[in-house]
Design a protein around this motif. Structure first.
Motif, PDB file in Angstrom:
ATOM      1  N   ALA A  35      -4.620  40.585 -24.530  1.00  0.00           N
ATOM      2  CA  ALA A  35      -4.021  39.665 -23.553  1.00  0.00           C
ATOM      3  C   ALA A  35      -4.676  39.825 -22.187  1.00  0.00           C
ATOM      4  O   ALA A  35      -4.923  38.838 -21.480  1.00  0.00           O
ATOM      5  N   ALA A  36      -4.979  41.074 -21.824  1.00  0.00           N
ATOM      6  CA  ALA A  36      -5.643  41.335 -20.540  1.00  0.00           C
ATOM      7  C   ALA A  36      -7.038  40.740 -20.516  1.00  0.00           C
ATOM      8  O   ALA A  36      -7.464  40.176 -19.499  1.00  0.00           O
ATOM      9  N   GLN A  37      -7.739  40.859 -21.629  1.00  0.00           N
ATOM     10  CA  GLN A  37      -9.090  40.300 -21.714  1.00  0.00           C
ATOM     11  C   GLN A  37      -9.044  38.783 -21.568  1.00  0.00           C
ATOM     12  O   GLN A  37      -9.858  38.194 -20.855  1.00  0.00           O
ATOM     13  N   VAL A  38      -8.074  38.162 -22.209  1.00  0.00           N
ATOM     14  CA  VAL A  38      -7.919  36.706 -22.100  1.00  0.00           C
ATOM     15  C   VAL A  38      -7.564  36.339 -20.657  1.00  0.00           C
ATOM     16  O   VAL A  38      -8.164  35.439 -20.060  1.00  0.00           O
ATOM     17  N   ALA A  39      -6.599  37.054 -20.079  1.00  0.00           N
ATOM     18  CA  ALA A  39      -6.151  36.748 -18.709  1.00  0.00           C
ATOM     19  C   ALA A  39      -7.247  36.975 -17.675  1.00  0.00           C
ATOM     20  O   ALA A  39      -7.236  36.355 -16.611  1.00  0.00           O
ATOM     21  N   GLU A  42     -12.495  33.902 -16.610  1.00  0.00           N
ATOM     22  CA  GLU A  42     -12.523  33.049 -15.411  1.00  0.00           C
ATOM     23  C   GLU A  42     -11.806  31.715 -15.619  1.00  0.00           C
ATOM     24  O   GLU A  42     -11.086  31.245 -14.739  1.00  0.00           O
ATOM     25  N   GLN A  43     -11.991  31.085 -16.781  1.00  0.00           N
ATOM     26  CA  GLN A  43     -11.336  29.798 -17.048  1.00  0.00           C
ATOM     27  C   GLN A  43      -9.818  29.969 -17.159  1.00  0.00           C
ATOM     28  O   GLN A  43      -9.058  29.130 -16.685  1.00  0.00           O
ATOM     29  N   ILE A  47      -6.403  28.501 -14.934  1.00  0.00           N
ATOM     30  CA  ILE A  47      -5.182  27.938 -15.515  1.00  0.00           C
ATOM     31  C   ILE A  47      -3.953  28.696 -15.013  1.00  0.00           C
ATOM     32  O   ILE A  47      -2.948  28.089 -14.640  1.00  0.00           O
ATOM     33  N   LEU A  48      -4.034  30.040 -15.005  1.00  0.00           N
ATOM     34  CA  LEU A  48      -2.888  30.845 -14.569  1.00  0.00           C
ATOM     35  C   LEU A  48      -2.564  30.625 -13.090  1.00  0.00           C
ATOM     36  O   LEU A  48      -1.424  30.792 -12.672  1.00  0.00           O
ATOM     37  N   ALA A  49      -3.569  30.259 -12.309  1.00  0.00           N
ATOM     38  CA  ALA A  49      -3.354  30.039 -10.877  1.00  0.00           C
ATOM     39  C   ALA A  49      -2.943  28.602 -10.559  1.00  0.00           C
ATOM     40  O   ALA A  49      -2.588  28.296  -9.415  1.00  0.00           O
ATOM     41  N   ALA A  88      -0.834  37.036 -14.220  1.00  0.00           N
ATOM     42  CA  ALA A  88      -2.140  37.487 -13.722  1.00  0.00           C
ATOM     43  C   ALA A  88      -2.233  39.015 -13.668  1.00  0.00           C
ATOM     44  O   ALA A  88      -3.330  39.572 -13.539  1.00  0.00           O
ATOM     45  N   LEU A  89      -1.098  39.701 -13.793  1.00  0.00           N
ATOM     46  CA  LEU A  89      -1.101  41.169 -13.757  1.00  0.00           C
ATOM     47  C   LEU A  89      -1.464  41.801 -15.102  1.00  0.00           C
ATOM     48  O   LEU A  89      -1.570  43.024 -15.189  1.00  0.00           O
ATOM     49  N   LEU A  90      -1.658  41.001 -16.136  1.00  0.00           N
ATOM     50  CA  LEU A  90      -1.913  41.551 -17.468  1.00  0.00           C
ATOM     51  C   LEU A  90      -3.056  42.567 -17.509  1.00  0.00           C
ATOM     52  O   LEU A  90      -2.902  43.623 -18.144  1.00  0.00           O
TER      53      LEU A  90
END
Length: 178
Positions: A35-39, A42-43, A47-49, A88-90
Motif C-alpha cells: 500500500a505504501a509503494q502504491v501511495a 507519483e500518479q 489522485i490522493l491530493a 498519504a501517510l501510508l
C-alpha cells in the motif's frame, strides 16, 4: 519527513498492536509495504491530493490496486485513514510498522557498501561481528561502490559508519583545510 512520522506514529502503533493481537505481523507488514509503494507512486500521489475526490473513493481506488481481495481489517484501516484524510501517510506508517517489527524481532537491516565485492565468508564475519556488537540479528544488503577506493561504509537508519579510504581522505582534507 519528521512531521509525517509524527502524524503516522499513532496509526502505525495501533495497526502494529492489532497485527500482534491477530498474530498477523507478516501479513500486515507485506500489505502495508505494498500500500505504501502504491501511495508513493507519483500518479497516485496526485489522485490522493485531489481535493474534489471523496476520501472514501480514494481509499477504494487504493484498495483496487491489490491483486487479491483485501482482508477486512486492512480495508477498514484504509477507510479510517481516509476518514482522517491520512492516506498519504501510508509510506511513513509502513516504515514505522517495519521498525516496530524489527524491534520486536530484535533484527536490524544494514546496507554495506564496499570498494570490492565481498566474499560470502567476509559477509558472514561482518554479520557475526555486527550481531554481537548490536545484540541483534543483522540482515545485510551489500553493494559495490568503487569510488570508496577501499574499506567499507555501513548504513542503518540514520546511523552511518564510514570506514572507507575515501571517507578518511575527506576527513584529512577537512583537517588540513581548517
Amino acid at each position: 519527513m519528521a512531521e509525517l512520522t509524527t502524524l503516522a506514529r499513532p496509526y502505525a502503533k495501533a495497526v502494529f498492536d492489532a497485527a500482534q493481537d491477530q498474530n498477523a505481523i507478516d501479513l500486515w507488514d507485506q500489505a502495508l509495504a505494498f500500500a505504501a509503494q502504491v501511495a508513493a507512486n507519483e500518479q497516485v500521489k496526485v489522485i490522493l491530493a485531489k481535493p474534489g475526490l471523496a476520501e472514501q473513493r480514494k481509499a477504494e481506488l487504493l484498495a483496487d490496486c491489490f491483486e487479491e481481495q483485501l482482508p477486512e481489517a486492512l480495508s477498514n484501516f484504509l477507510s479510517i485513514l481516509a476518514e482522517n484524510n491520512r492516506l498519504a501517510l501510508l509510506p511513513a506508517i509502513s516504515q514505522l510498522f517495519s521498525l516496530y517489527r524489527a524491534d520486536l524481532e530484535r533484527t536490524v537491516k544494514m546496507q554495506v557498501s564496499t570498494a570490492f565485492e565481498m566474499t560470502a565468508e567476509q559477509q558472514q564475519k561482518l554479520i557475526d561481528a555486527l550481531s554481537r556488537k548490536l545484540e541483534r540479528k543483522v540482515e545485510l544488503e551489500s553493494s559495490v561502490d568503487q569510488s570508496l577506493i577501499g574499506g567499507v561504509v555501513i548504513r542503518t537508519g540514520d546511523l552511518v559508519i564510514d570506514a572507507s579510504v575515501r571517507g578518511k581522505l575527506a576527513k584529512m582534507a577537512n583537517a588540513v583545510g581548517s
